[in-house]
Design a protein around this motif. Sequence first.
Motif, PDB file in Angstrom:
ATOM      1  N   GLY A  28      65.982  94.253  74.855  1.00  0.00           N
ATOM      2  CA  GLY A  28      65.378  92.959  74.550  1.00  0.00           C
ATOM      3  C   GLY A  28      65.857  92.385  73.241  1.00  0.00           C
ATOM      4  N   LEU A  29      65.066  91.477  72.688  1.00  0.00           N
ATOM      5  CA  LEU A  29      65.424  90.762  71.460  1.00  0.00           C
ATOM      6  C   LEU A  29      65.541  91.712  70.268  1.00  0.00           C
ATOM      7  N   ARG A  30      64.600  92.656  70.164  1.00  0.00           N
ATOM      8  CA  ARG A  30      64.667  93.622  69.055  1.00  0.00           C
ATOM      9  C   ARG A  30      65.945  94.439  69.119  1.00  0.00           C
ATOM     10  N   GLY A  31      66.319  94.828  70.304  1.00  0.00           N
ATOM     11  CA  GLY A  31      67.555  95.601  70.464  1.00  0.00           C
ATOM     12  C   GLY A  31      68.767  94.818  70.027  1.00  0.00           C
ATOM     13  N   LYS A  32      68.808  93.525  70.346  1.00  0.00           N
ATOM     14  CA  LYS A  32      69.936  92.682  69.933  1.00  0.00           C
ATOM     15  C   LYS A  32      69.969  92.511  68.428  1.00  0.00           C
ATOM     16  N   ILE A  33      68.796  92.316  67.813  1.00  0.00           N
ATOM     17  CA  ILE A  33      68.731  92.167  66.355  1.00  0.00           C
ATOM     18  C   ILE A  33      69.203  93.444  65.674  1.00  0.00           C
ATOM     19  N   VAL A  34      68.726  94.585  66.162  1.00  0.00           N
ATOM     20  CA  VAL A  34      69.140  95.875  65.590  1.00  0.00           C
ATOM     21  C   VAL A  34      70.644  96.063  65.750  1.00  0.00           C
ATOM     22  N   ALA A  35      71.183  95.732  66.906  1.00  0.00           N
ATOM     23  CA  ALA A  35      72.622  95.885  67.143  1.00  0.00           C
ATOM     24  C   ALA A  35      73.424  94.986  66.212  1.00  0.00           C
ATOM     25  N   ASN A  36      72.986  93.746  66.007  1.00  0.00           N
ATOM     26  CA  ASN A  36      73.695  92.825  65.101  1.00  0.00           C
ATOM     27  C   ASN A  36      73.651  93.323  63.671  1.00  0.00           C
ATOM     28  N   LYS A  37      72.474  93.755  63.210  1.00  0.00           N
ATOM     29  CA  LYS A  37      72.354  94.258  61.834  1.00  0.00           C
ATOM     30  C   LYS A  37      73.184  95.523  61.645  1.00  0.00           C
ATOM     31  N   THR A  38      73.180  96.381  62.650  1.00  0.00           N
ATOM     32  CA  THR A  38      73.965  97.610  62.567  1.00  0.00           C
ATOM     33  C   THR A  38      75.447  97.287  62.449  1.00  0.00           C
ATOM     34  N   GLU A  39      75.920  96.340  63.234  1.00  0.00           N
ATOM     35  CA  GLU A  39      77.328  95.948  63.178  1.00  0.00           C
ATOM     36  C   GLU A  39      77.675  95.334  61.819  1.00  0.00           C
ATOM     37  N   GLU A  40      76.790  94.495  61.281  1.00  0.00           N
ATOM     38  CA  GLU A  40      77.017  93.897  59.961  1.00  0.00           C
ATOM     39  C   GLU A  40      77.107  94.978  58.885  1.00  0.00           C
ATOM     40  N   MET A  41      76.199  95.956  58.955  1.00  0.00           N
ATOM     41  CA  MET A  41      76.204  97.027  57.966  1.00  0.00           C
ATOM     42  C   MET A  41      77.465  97.875  58.073  1.00  0.00           C
ATOM     43  N   LYS A  42      77.911  98.148  59.305  1.00  0.00           N
ATOM     44  CA  LYS A  42      79.143  98.921  59.486  1.00  0.00           C
ATOM     45  C   LYS A  42      80.329  98.189  58.874  1.00  0.00           C
ATOM     46  N   GLU A  43      80.429  96.889  59.125  1.00  0.00           N
ATOM     47  CA  GLU A  43      81.536  96.102  58.573  1.00  0.00           C
ATOM     48  C   GLU A  43      81.505  96.098  57.051  1.00  0.00           C
ATOM     49  N   GLU A  44      80.302  95.938  56.474  1.00  0.00           N
ATOM     50  CA  GLU A  44      80.189  95.931  55.014  1.00  0.00           C
ATOM     51  C   GLU A  44      80.550  97.295  54.431  1.00  0.00           C
ATOM     52  N   LEU A  45      80.107  98.366  55.065  1.00  0.00           N
ATOM     53  CA  LEU A  45      80.441  99.710  54.585  1.00  0.00           C
ATOM     54  C   LEU A  45      81.943  99.978  54.691  1.00  0.00           C
ATOM     55  N   GLN A  46      82.570  99.536  55.780  1.00  0.00           N
ATOM     56  CA  GLN A  46      84.018  99.714  55.920  1.00  0.00           C
ATOM     57  C   GLN A  46      84.760  98.939  54.840  1.00  0.00           C
ATOM     58  N   ALA A  47      84.313  97.728  54.540  1.00  0.00           N
ATOM     59  CA  ALA A  47      84.939  96.935  53.478  1.00  0.00           C
ATOM     60  C   ALA A  47      84.743  97.605  52.119  1.00  0.00           C
ATOM     61  N   THR A  48      83.564  98.186  51.898  1.00  0.00           N
ATOM     62  CA  THR A  48      83.287  98.874  50.633  1.00  0.00           C
ATOM     63  C   THR A  48      84.166 100.110  50.486  1.00  0.00           C
ATOM     64  N   VAL A  49      84.303 100.887  51.532  1.00  0.00           N
ATOM     65  CA  VAL A  49      85.151 102.088  51.492  1.00  0.00           C
ATOM     66  C   VAL A  49      86.603 101.691  51.220  1.00  0.00           C
ATOM     67  N   ALA A  50      87.081 100.640  51.873  1.00  0.00           N
ATOM     68  CA  ALA A  50      88.455 100.180  51.647  1.00  0.00           C
ATOM     69  C   ALA A  50      88.644  99.753  50.201  1.00  0.00           C
ATOM     70  N   LEU A  51      87.642  99.085  49.623  1.00  0.00           N
ATOM     71  CA  LEU A  51      87.735  98.660  48.227  1.00  0.00           C
ATOM     72  C   LEU A  51      87.753  99.861  47.291  1.00  0.00           C
ATOM     73  N   ILE A  52      86.892 100.838  47.531  1.00  0.00           N
ATOM     74  CA  ILE A  52      86.848 102.042  46.696  1.00  0.00           C
ATOM     75  C   ILE A  52      88.179 102.775  46.731  1.00  0.00           C
ATOM     76  N   GLN A  53      88.816 102.817  47.905  1.00  0.00           N
ATOM     77  CA  GLN A  53      90.098 103.513  48.010  1.00  0.00           C
ATOM     78  C   GLN A  53      91.196 102.827  47.213  1.00  0.00           C
ATOM     79  N   GLU A  54      91.002 101.567  46.835  1.00  0.00           N
ATOM     80  CA  GLU A  54      91.979 100.894  45.988  1.00  0.00           C
ATOM     81  C   GLU A  54      91.864 101.348  44.535  1.00  0.00           C
ATOM     82  N   TYR A  55      90.713 101.882  44.161  1.00  0.00           N
ATOM     83  CA  TYR A  55      90.475 102.303  42.776  1.00  0.00           C
ATOM     84  C   TYR A  55      90.617 103.807  42.576  1.00  0.00           C
ATOM     85  N   VAL A  56      90.182 104.590  43.545  1.00  0.00           N
ATOM     86  CA  VAL A  56      90.157 106.045  43.388  1.00  0.00           C
ATOM     87  C   VAL A  56      90.987 106.678  44.486  1.00  0.00           C
TER      88      VAL A  56
END
Length: 143
Positions: free
Chosen positions: A28-56
Motif C-alpha cells: 500500500g501507500l506506506r510501503g511505497k513511502i518506505v521504498a522511496n525513502k529507502t532508495e533516497e537514503m541508499k543514493e545519499e549513502l553511496q554518494a557519501t561513500v564515493a566522496l569519502i573515498q576521494e579523501y581517504v
Amino acid sequence: MDSCRYGPDGKVQKTPVVQPPPAEKKRGLRGKIVANKTEEMKEELQATVALIQEYVPPAPDRIQVVMNAGTASLAQAGPQRVAFIFPGYVKAGDALTVTFDKAITALQQIDVKTWLDKPEEPATLRVAMQALPNGVSFPAASC
C-alpha cells in the motif's frame, strides 16, 4: 555484516560475513513511502561513500596541487603533534588535515571537512590511526 580490508590498490574490499534475512515488504501507500525513502537514503549513502573515498587515503597528486597553489599550511596540533592543512583538496572551501606525531613521525589522524550537496550543510570525517609494532599505520577508528 561485512569483513573490510584495504586491497593493494588502496580501495576498501568487502567480504560478506553474514547474509541478512530478507526484509518483509510493506504493501500500500506506506510501503511505497518506505521504498522511496529507502532508495533516497541508499543514493545519499553511496554518494557519501564515493566522496569519502576521494579523501581517504590522501592522494599525493592532489596534495601536490594544493602545495603548488600555495594554500597548504602547517599548524601545531598539540605538544607533540603537527598538522598539515590542505584547503581546497577536492572542492573549493573544503579541507583535508593530516596530523603527525613529531617524536616518531607517525600518522596520527586524518580530518576531512567538506559537504555533499551544499556548502551550508557541512560533512566531517575523522580517522584515528594506530601503529603496528613494525611501524605500519592503520585506521583504528573513524567517525
